[in-house]
Design a protein around this motif. Structure first.
Motif, PDB file in Angstrom:
ATOM      1  N   MET A  57     -11.145  11.672  -6.761  1.00 48.72           N
ATOM      2  CA  MET A  57     -10.760  10.280  -6.922  1.00 48.72           C
ATOM      3  C   MET A  57      -9.433  10.219  -7.686  1.00 48.72           C
ATOM      4  O   MET A  57      -9.225  10.940  -8.651  1.00 48.72           O
ATOM      5  N   LEU A  58      -8.567   9.328  -7.222  1.00 55.27           N
ATOM      6  CA  LEU A  58      -7.261   9.184  -7.845  1.00 55.27           C
ATOM      7  C   LEU A  58      -7.362   8.408  -9.149  1.00 55.27           C
ATOM      8  O   LEU A  58      -8.181   7.514  -9.293  1.00 55.27           O
ATOM      9  N   ASN A  59      -6.502   8.763 -10.092  1.00 55.86           N
ATOM     10  CA  ASN A  59      -6.431   8.042 -11.350  1.00 55.86           C
ATOM     11  C   ASN A  59      -4.965   7.727 -11.631  1.00 55.86           C
ATOM     12  O   ASN A  59      -4.222   8.600 -12.087  1.00 55.86           O
ATOM     13  N   PRO A  60      -4.518   6.488 -11.377  1.00 54.14           N
ATOM     14  CA  PRO A  60      -3.110   6.161 -11.566  1.00 54.14           C
ATOM     15  C   PRO A  60      -2.650   6.226 -13.015  1.00 54.14           C
ATOM     16  O   PRO A  60      -1.454   6.278 -13.277  1.00 54.14           O
ATOM     17  N   LYS A  61      -3.568   6.260 -13.953  1.00 54.20           N
ATOM     18  CA  LYS A  61      -3.184   6.375 -15.364  1.00 54.20           C
ATOM     19  C   LYS A  61      -2.521   7.718 -15.646  1.00 54.20           C
ATOM     20  O   LYS A  61      -1.785   7.860 -16.610  1.00 54.20           O
ATOM     21  N   ASN A  62      -2.781   8.717 -14.797  1.00 53.28           N
ATOM     22  CA  ASN A  62      -2.213  10.052 -14.990  1.00 53.28           C
ATOM     23  C   ASN A  62      -0.797  10.186 -14.444  1.00 53.28           C
ATOM     24  O   ASN A  62      -0.159  11.212 -14.653  1.00 53.28           O
ATOM     25  N   LEU A  63      -0.303   9.179 -13.735  1.00 53.62           N
ATOM     26  CA  LEU A  63       1.019   9.271 -13.118  1.00 53.62           C
ATOM     27  C   LEU A  63       2.134   9.006 -14.118  1.00 53.62           C
ATOM     28  O   LEU A  63       2.096   8.039 -14.863  1.00 53.62           O
ATOM     29  N   GLU A 118       6.401   9.674 -10.103  1.00 58.50           N
ATOM     30  CA  GLU A 118       5.397  10.516  -9.452  1.00 58.50           C
ATOM     31  C   GLU A 118       4.560   9.706  -8.464  1.00 58.50           C
ATOM     32  O   GLU A 118       4.422   8.497  -8.585  1.00 58.50           O
ATOM     33  N   GLU A 119       3.991  10.431  -7.504  1.00 55.61           N
ATOM     34  CA  GLU A 119       3.105   9.826  -6.522  1.00 55.61           C
ATOM     35  C   GLU A 119       1.854  10.686  -6.384  1.00 55.61           C
ATOM     36  O   GLU A 119       1.864  11.866  -6.720  1.00 55.61           O
ATOM     37  N   GLN A 120       0.801  10.061  -5.876  1.00 55.22           N
ATOM     38  CA  GLN A 120      -0.421  10.790  -5.563  1.00 55.22           C
ATOM     39  C   GLN A 120      -1.071  10.107  -4.372  1.00 55.22           C
ATOM     40  O   GLN A 120      -0.890   8.910  -4.158  1.00 55.22           O
ATOM     41  N   HIS A 121      -1.824  10.872  -3.600  1.00 52.67           N
ATOM     42  CA  HIS A 121      -2.514  10.303  -2.449  1.00 52.67           C
ATOM     43  C   HIS A 121      -3.754  11.121  -2.126  1.00 52.67           C
ATOM     44  O   HIS A 121      -3.871  12.282  -2.543  1.00 52.67           O
ATOM     45  N   GLU A 122      -4.654  10.493  -1.394  1.00 50.82           N
ATOM     46  CA  GLU A 122      -5.808  11.206  -0.873  1.00 50.82           C
ATOM     47  C   GLU A 122      -6.295  10.494   0.376  1.00 50.82           C
ATOM     48  O   GLU A 122      -6.139   9.280   0.520  1.00 50.82           O
ATOM     49  N   CYS A 133      -5.510   6.544   4.049  1.00 49.58           N
ATOM     50  CA  CYS A 133      -4.812   7.218   2.968  1.00 49.58           C
ATOM     51  C   CYS A 133      -4.643   6.230   1.825  1.00 49.58           C
ATOM     52  O   CYS A 133      -4.077   5.149   2.011  1.00 49.58           O
ATOM     53  N   GLN A 134      -5.164   6.580   0.668  1.00 52.71           N
ATOM     54  CA  GLN A 134      -4.946   5.786  -0.542  1.00 52.71           C
ATOM     55  C   GLN A 134      -3.760   6.405  -1.256  1.00 52.71           C
ATOM     56  O   GLN A 134      -3.689   7.621  -1.436  1.00 52.71           O
ATOM     57  N   TYR A 135      -2.809   5.563  -1.686  1.00 49.85           N
ATOM     58  CA  TYR A 135      -1.546   6.046  -2.220  1.00 49.85           C
ATOM     59  C   TYR A 135      -1.187   5.282  -3.488  1.00 49.85           C
ATOM     60  O   TYR A 135      -1.322   4.058  -3.536  1.00 49.85           O
ATOM     61  N   VAL A 167      -3.180   1.153   0.741  1.00 47.49           N
ATOM     62  CA  VAL A 167      -4.027   1.927   1.643  1.00 47.49           C
ATOM     63  C   VAL A 167      -3.485   1.711   3.046  1.00 47.49           C
ATOM     64  O   VAL A 167      -3.322   0.577   3.485  1.00 47.49           O
ATOM     65  N   ARG A 168      -3.189   2.796   3.733  1.00 49.92           N
ATOM     66  CA  ARG A 168      -2.676   2.753   5.102  1.00 49.92           C
ATOM     67  C   ARG A 168      -3.345   3.877   5.896  1.00 49.92           C
ATOM     68  O   ARG A 168      -4.094   4.673   5.367  1.00 49.92           O
ATOM     69  N   LEU A 169      -3.005   3.954   7.172  1.00 51.09           N
ATOM     70  CA  LEU A 169      -3.601   4.981   8.026  1.00 51.09           C
ATOM     71  C   LEU A 169      -3.027   6.371   7.784  1.00 51.09           C
ATOM     72  O   LEU A 169      -3.684   7.369   8.065  1.00 51.09           O
ATOM     73  N   SER A 170      -1.792   6.457   7.275  1.00 51.45           N
ATOM     74  CA  SER A 170      -1.169   7.765   7.066  1.00 51.45           C
ATOM     75  C   SER A 170      -0.316   7.755   5.805  1.00 51.45           C
ATOM     76  O   SER A 170       0.078   6.692   5.312  1.00 51.45           O
ATOM     77  N   LEU A 171       0.010   8.941   5.330  1.00 44.45           N
ATOM     78  CA  LEU A 171       0.883   9.079   4.171  1.00 44.45           C
ATOM     79  C   LEU A 171       2.272   8.540   4.491  1.00 44.45           C
ATOM     80  O   LEU A 171       2.901   7.892   3.656  1.00 44.45           O
ATOM     81  N   GLU A 172       2.740   8.777   5.698  1.00 46.40           N
ATOM     82  CA  GLU A 172       4.051   8.275   6.104  1.00 46.40           C
ATOM     83  C   GLU A 172       4.105   6.750   6.050  1.00 46.40           C
ATOM     84  O   GLU A 172       5.100   6.172   5.609  1.00 46.40           O
TER      85      GLU A 172
END
Length: 63
Positions: A1-7, A11-15, A27-29, A42-47
């Protein structure tokens, strides 16, 4: 699970995950801008997420 507090700024993060309702892969970004503002989507792809981020950033610069 992503934690935006760590960014850190810049920086970016996704899963990827499978949506329970539509059963589609999503994809959650998260992206933290240099000024500390958080962008999430949230989108279908990282792009697609990065494209949404770039549009968000461009709109912020215009304002």
């Amino acid at each position: 699970m992503l934690n935006p507090k760590n960014l850190l700024p810049g920086e970016e993060q996704h899963e990827y995950y499978k949506d329970r309702v539509t059963r589609k892969r999503r994809c959650q970004y998260d992206y933290r801008a240099e000024d500390g503002t958080l962008f999430s989507c949230v989108r279908l792809s990282l792009e697609a997420c990065r494209s949404a981020r770039d549009e968000w950033a461009a709109n912020r610069k215009e304002a």
